[in-house]
Design an enzyme around this catalytic site. Structure first.
Site, PDB file in Angstrom:
ATOM      1  N   TRP A  74       0.814  -1.226   0.000  1.00 30.85           N
ATOM      2  CA  TRP A  74       0.000   0.000   0.000  1.00 30.85           C
ATOM      3  C   TRP A  74       0.843   1.270   0.000  1.00 30.85           C
ATOM      4  CZ3 TRP A  74      -4.501  -0.943   4.060  1.00 30.85           C
ATOM      5  CH2 TRP A  74      -5.230  -2.057   3.647  1.00 30.85           C
ATOM      6  N   LYS A  75       2.146   1.131   0.197  1.00 29.35           N
ATOM      7  CA  LYS A  75       3.056   2.293   0.213  1.00 29.35           C
ATOM      8  C   LYS A  75       2.523   3.354   1.183  1.00 29.35           C
ATOM      9  CE  LYS A  75       4.439   0.984  -4.389  1.00 29.35           C
ATOM     10  NZ  LYS A  75       5.094   1.307  -5.615  1.00 29.35           N
ATOM     11  N   GLY A 128       4.871   1.465 -10.881  1.00 33.51           N
ATOM     12  CA  GLY A 128       4.061   2.683 -10.845  1.00 33.51           C
ATOM     13  C   GLY A 128       4.015   3.421 -12.168  1.00 33.51           C
ATOM     14  N   GLU A 167      11.205  -6.992  -9.415  1.00 32.87           N
ATOM     15  CA  GLU A 167      10.424  -5.804  -9.753  1.00 32.87           C
ATOM     16  C   GLU A 167      11.293  -4.857 -10.586  1.00 32.87           C
ATOM     17  OE1 GLU A 167       7.053  -5.017  -6.871  1.00 32.87           O
ATOM     18  OE2 GLU A 167       8.820  -4.299  -5.836  1.00 32.87           O
ATOM     19  N   GLU A 201      11.883   1.575  -4.032  1.00 27.52           N
ATOM     20  CA  GLU A 201      11.743   2.958  -3.527  1.00 27.52           C
ATOM     21  C   GLU A 201      12.662   3.188  -2.331  1.00 27.52           C
ATOM     22  OE1 GLU A 201       7.473   2.749  -3.407  1.00 27.52           O
ATOM     23  OE2 GLU A 201       7.510   2.727  -5.590  1.00 27.52           O
ATOM     24  N   GLY A 234       1.361  -2.941  -6.324  1.00 30.58           N
ATOM     25  CA  GLY A 234       1.294  -1.637  -5.674  1.00 30.58           C
ATOM     26  C   GLY A 234      -0.062  -1.001  -5.929  1.00 30.58           C
ATOM     27  N   GLY A 235      -0.126  -0.119  -6.939  1.00 30.32           N
ATOM     28  CA  GLY A 235      -1.325   0.674  -7.228  1.00 30.32           C
ATOM     29  C   GLY A 235      -2.623  -0.127  -7.234  1.00 30.32           C
ATOM     30  N   HIS A 253      12.914  -2.774  -1.130  1.00 24.35           N
ATOM     31  CA  HIS A 253      12.025  -2.298  -2.194  1.00 24.35           C
ATOM     32  C   HIS A 253      12.738  -1.213  -2.999  1.00 24.35           C
ATOM     33  CE1 HIS A 253       8.742  -0.235  -4.216  1.00 24.35           C
ATOM     34  NE2 HIS A 253       8.108  -1.399  -4.151  1.00 24.35           N
ATOM     35  N   SER A 304       3.431  -2.719 -11.979  1.00 19.87           N
ATOM     36  CA  SER A 304       2.228  -2.448 -12.780  1.00 19.87           C
ATOM     37  C   SER A 304       1.375  -3.686 -13.040  1.00 19.87           C
ATOM     38  CB  SER A 304       2.603  -1.749 -14.092  1.00 19.87           C
ATOM     39  OG  SER A 304       3.134  -0.463 -13.809  1.00 19.87           O
TER      40      SER A 304
END
Ligand code: PGA
Length: 252
Positions: free
Chosen positions: A11-12, A174, A168, A98, A235-236, A96, A214
């Site tokens: 969910w970031k 994203g 990933e 990020e 993610g999204g 991750h 994605s």
């Protein structure tokens, strides 16, 4: 040898608590039971305890998006693995992209986190993946090798077996650009080859490797049918009840 199948939602830094509660309650209602699959969500750390209270007794497990590797100390803003355990976490995302690219986490720190998570008995989901520029320069395999070698440095085969890998590609996270099934398949085969170099065939064939970047209801099918892909890290699309439930029910 059958590998664990994992459908995970990262969910970031999204959702306030009310939205998070609605999302998790909706998921519990909508996820179709499949005893071969593990469903994991990674909510923002401040909601873990409350989300755990909602998920208790359901097929949905929770994990934390990041931890610090020290047991305790003067590390303002950090969260220890014990604290994550106290909140009901079974899983930890490690490395991750990020964390690597926005917060400058280095391979050496990722190695310490991975070891610490395993030592404390939680399940790490180790994220690896190349940047677009690295792929365009033909360096994908080198990057994956260096990420895997450094993360697993000093690790026993028993612990390697407890680790879940998530491939990933950074250019797919994203961005709406999912890796084609062929690209994902090649990268998963490469990751397994690298695990084989380190630990031999039996370990390499037993480690679950998820795909992330994605993933959406309309591309999950093509990824799911690939043998070397053992699940997904989303993610999204994990922020919406219907789309995550759709992804999780692929092939059901
Ligand atoms: P995305 O994120 O599905 O939004 O691309 C994947 C991830 O960051 O794990």
């Amino acid at each position: 040898m059958s590998r664990r199948q994992i459908f995970a939602g990262n969910w970031k830094m999204y959702k306030n608590f009310d939205e998070a509660r609605i999302l998790v309650e909706g998921l519990i209602k909508n996820l179709k039971g499949n005893s071969e699959r593990e469903y994991v969500i990674f909510p923002p750390a401040v909601y873990l305890q409350k989300i755990y209270d909602i998920t208790k007794g359901s097929p949905v497990k929770i994990g934390i998006q990041n931890v610090y590797y020290k047991h305790e100390g003067a590390y303002t803003g950090e969260i220890s693995i014990d604290m994550a355990k106290d909140c009901g976490c079974d899983y930890v995302l490690v490395g991750h992209s990020e964390r690597r690219h926005i917060f400058g986490e280095e391979n050496s720190e990722i190695n310490m986190k991975l070891n610490a998570v395993l030592q404390e008995g939680l399940i790490p989901v180790l994220c690896i993946g190349e940047l677009l520029e690295e792929r365009e320069n033909g360096r994908t395999e080198d990057v994956l090798r260096s990420q895997i070698y450094s993360a697993f440095e000093g690790m026993t085969p028993e612990n390697a077996l407890k680790t879940i890998l998530a491939y990933e590609p950074v250019w797919a996270i994203g961005t709406g650009k999912v890796a084609t099934p062929e690209i994902a398949k090649d990268a998963h085969i490469t990751a397994r080859k690298i695990l084989n170099e380190l630990y031999g065939d039996a370990v390499a064939r037993s480690v679950s490797i998820l795909y992330g970047g994605s993933v959406k209801p309309d591309n999950i099918e093509g990824l799911y049918v690939i043998d070397d892909i053992d699940g997904v890290l989303v993610g999204g699309a994990s922020l919406d009840i219907d789309s995550f439930a759709d992804i999780c029910s692929v092939g059901n």
